[in-house]
Design a protein around this motif. Sequence first.
Motif, short mmCIF file in Angstrom:
data_model
loop_
_atom_site.label_atom_id
_atom_site.label_comp_id
_atom_site.label_asym_id
_atom_site.label_seq_id
_atom_site.Cartn_x
_atom_site.Cartn_y
_atom_site.Cartn_z
N VAL A 170 -10.93 16.75 -8.09
CA VAL A 170 -11.56 17.34 -9.26
C VAL A 170 -10.56 18.19 -10.04
CG1 VAL A 170 -13.32 18.99 -10.02
CG2 VAL A 170 -13.89 17.28 -8.28
N VAL A 171 -9.75 18.95 -9.31
CA VAL A 171 -8.75 19.80 -9.98
C VAL A 171 -7.72 18.95 -10.71
CG1 VAL A 171 -6.81 21.36 -9.55
CG2 VAL A 171 -9.02 21.79 -8.45
N ARG A 172 -7.27 17.89 -10.09
CA ARG A 172 -6.26 17.03 -10.73
C ARG A 172 -6.79 16.44 -12.03
NH1 ARG A 172 -4.91 15.64 -5.38
NH2 ARG A 172 -6.37 13.89 -5.41
N PHE A 173 -8.06 16.03 -12.01
CA PHE A 173 -8.62 15.47 -13.24
C PHE A 173 -8.78 16.54 -14.32
CE2 PHE A 173 -11.94 14.20 -16.14
CZ PHE A 173 -11.54 12.91 -16.48
N LEU A 174 -9.28 17.70 -13.95
CA LEU A 174 -9.45 18.78 -14.93
C LEU A 174 -8.11 19.22 -15.51
CD1 LEU A 174 -12.21 20.94 -13.20
CD2 LEU A 174 -12.48 19.43 -15.16
N LYS A 175 -7.07 19.15 -14.70
CA LYS A 175 -5.72 19.44 -15.20
C LYS A 175 -5.33 18.46 -16.30
CE LYS A 175 -0.90 19.24 -13.78
NZ LYS A 175 0.02 18.77 -12.72
N GLN A 176 -5.70 17.19 -16.13
CA GLN A 176 -5.39 16.17 -17.14
C GLN A 176 -6.14 16.43 -18.45
OE1 GLN A 176 -6.19 12.32 -15.44
NE2 GLN A 176 -4.90 12.69 -13.66
N VAL A 177 -7.27 17.10 -18.36
CA VAL A 177 -8.05 17.42 -19.56
C VAL A 177 -7.35 18.50 -20.39
CG1 VAL A 177 -10.30 18.28 -20.36
CG2 VAL A 177 -10.18 16.72 -18.43
N GLY A 178 -6.41 19.21 -19.76
CA GLY A 178 -5.66 20.22 -20.50
C GLY A 178 -5.83 21.63 -20.00
N ILE A 179 -6.48 21.80 -18.86
CA ILE A 179 -6.66 23.14 -18.30
C ILE A 179 -5.40 23.55 -17.55
CG2 ILE A 179 -8.04 24.57 -16.74
CD1 ILE A 179 -10.37 22.69 -17.25
N ASN A 182 -2.46 26.98 -13.32
CA ASN A 182 -2.48 28.27 -12.61
C ASN A 182 -3.85 28.95 -12.64
OD1 ASN A 182 -2.58 29.10 -15.27
ND2 ASN A 182 -0.74 30.38 -15.18
N ARG A 183 -4.81 28.34 -13.29
CA ARG A 183 -6.17 28.89 -13.30
C ARG A 183 -6.97 28.47 -12.07
NH1 ARG A 183 -9.17 27.58 -18.78
NH2 ARG A 183 -10.80 28.73 -17.65
N PHE A 184 -6.49 27.48 -11.33
CA PHE A 184 -7.29 26.87 -10.27
C PHE A 184 -7.06 27.51 -8.91
CE2 PHE A 184 -7.01 23.27 -13.30
CZ PHE A 184 -8.37 23.03 -13.46
N VAL A 185 -8.14 27.54 -8.14
CA VAL A 185 -8.09 27.84 -6.71
C VAL A 185 -8.89 26.75 -6.01
CG1 VAL A 185 -8.74 29.44 -4.87
CG2 VAL A 185 -7.92 30.33 -7.06
N VAL A 186 -8.31 26.10 -5.00
CA VAL A 186 -8.99 25.04 -4.26
C VAL A 186 -9.39 25.56 -2.89
CG1 VAL A 186 -8.73 22.75 -3.21
CG2 VAL A 186 -7.77 23.19 -5.47
N MET A 187 -10.65 25.30 -2.52
CA MET A 187 -11.16 25.75 -1.23
C MET A 187 -11.93 24.60 -0.57
SD MET A 187 -12.56 29.54 -2.32
CE MET A 187 -12.56 30.20 -0.65
N ALA A 188 -11.82 24.51 0.76
CA ALA A 188 -12.54 23.49 1.52
C ALA A 188 -13.41 24.18 2.58
CB ALA A 188 -11.56 22.52 2.18
N PHE A 189 -14.67 23.80 2.64
CA PHE A 189 -15.60 24.46 3.56
C PHE A 189 -16.18 23.53 4.62
CE2 PHE A 189 -15.61 27.44 0.03
CZ PHE A 189 -15.58 28.67 0.68
N ASN A 190 -15.75 22.21 4.59
CA ASN A 190 -16.29 21.29 5.58
C ASN A 190 -17.83 21.32 5.50
OD1 ASN A 190 -16.85 19.83 7.99
ND2 ASN A 190 -15.04 20.63 9.01
N GLN A 191 -18.51 21.44 6.63
CA GLN A 191 -19.97 21.46 6.68
C GLN A 191 -20.54 22.88 6.73
OE1 GLN A 191 -21.43 19.95 10.43
NE2 GLN A 191 -19.90 21.08 11.60
#
Length: 231
Positions: A170-179, A182-191
């Motif tokens: 999702v972040v990679r695609f939003l980056k392509q949109v022009g965002i 350095n605004r992004f933080v990625v987090m993974a929570f599993n279940q």
Amino acid sequence: MISNYENVDDNNFFVSWSDLVSLLLVFFVYLYSISEIDPLKFLQVKYALSGSEISSLEENVLEILKLEQESLKTIYIEMEAFIQEESLQEVVSVSLLEDRLEISLGNILLFEQGEATLKKNAEVILYQVGGLFNKNDGQIVVEGHTDDVPIETNTFPSNWELSSARASSVVRFLKQVGIEENRFVVMAFNQFKPVVPNTDDVSRAKNRRVKITVRPDRAKLIARQQGVTNG
């Protein structure tokens, strides 16, 4: 009876009182640690109570925070309208909270089962979302969530890798949109952060999601204003 009462140590009351105050202090520190303080209201109350003068730096930060929060309201209204127009209520939801905007995207919309590559229809929706995010300068936290069904493949040895990869897609695609990246933080929570208990297929589908949170980046705002002031 009277003599026994007279022999009671008067200091016991003060010891008990001090213990109570200490417990209350610990309790309120705990509440503070798990809470999220609205910096706009905090600064307003701070200066209202103290009667002190607000610095030009803090005044500028306050004004920018107000504008950021107003832009979140605008994004919320436009996102709600988009969800209604495209009949996405079953797979997309948006919430406006006091200091942030939250968007939940169901994985049934975004990905095939056990995959982290975005569907074409998902890209159309994320393109719209990215356009709205460009109207705001806040931090964007993207969280990946799965259900409790384990996965074990060469690509994804567990749901940790899968939830992380989906958020990253999702972040990679939003980056392509022009965002800005350095605004992004990625987090993974599993279940481990389900919205409902994983009791059946319907509930598991609700828990498989990507959540996007947009909030004012307070540290960036202060650093930027300090640079303007020092410059």
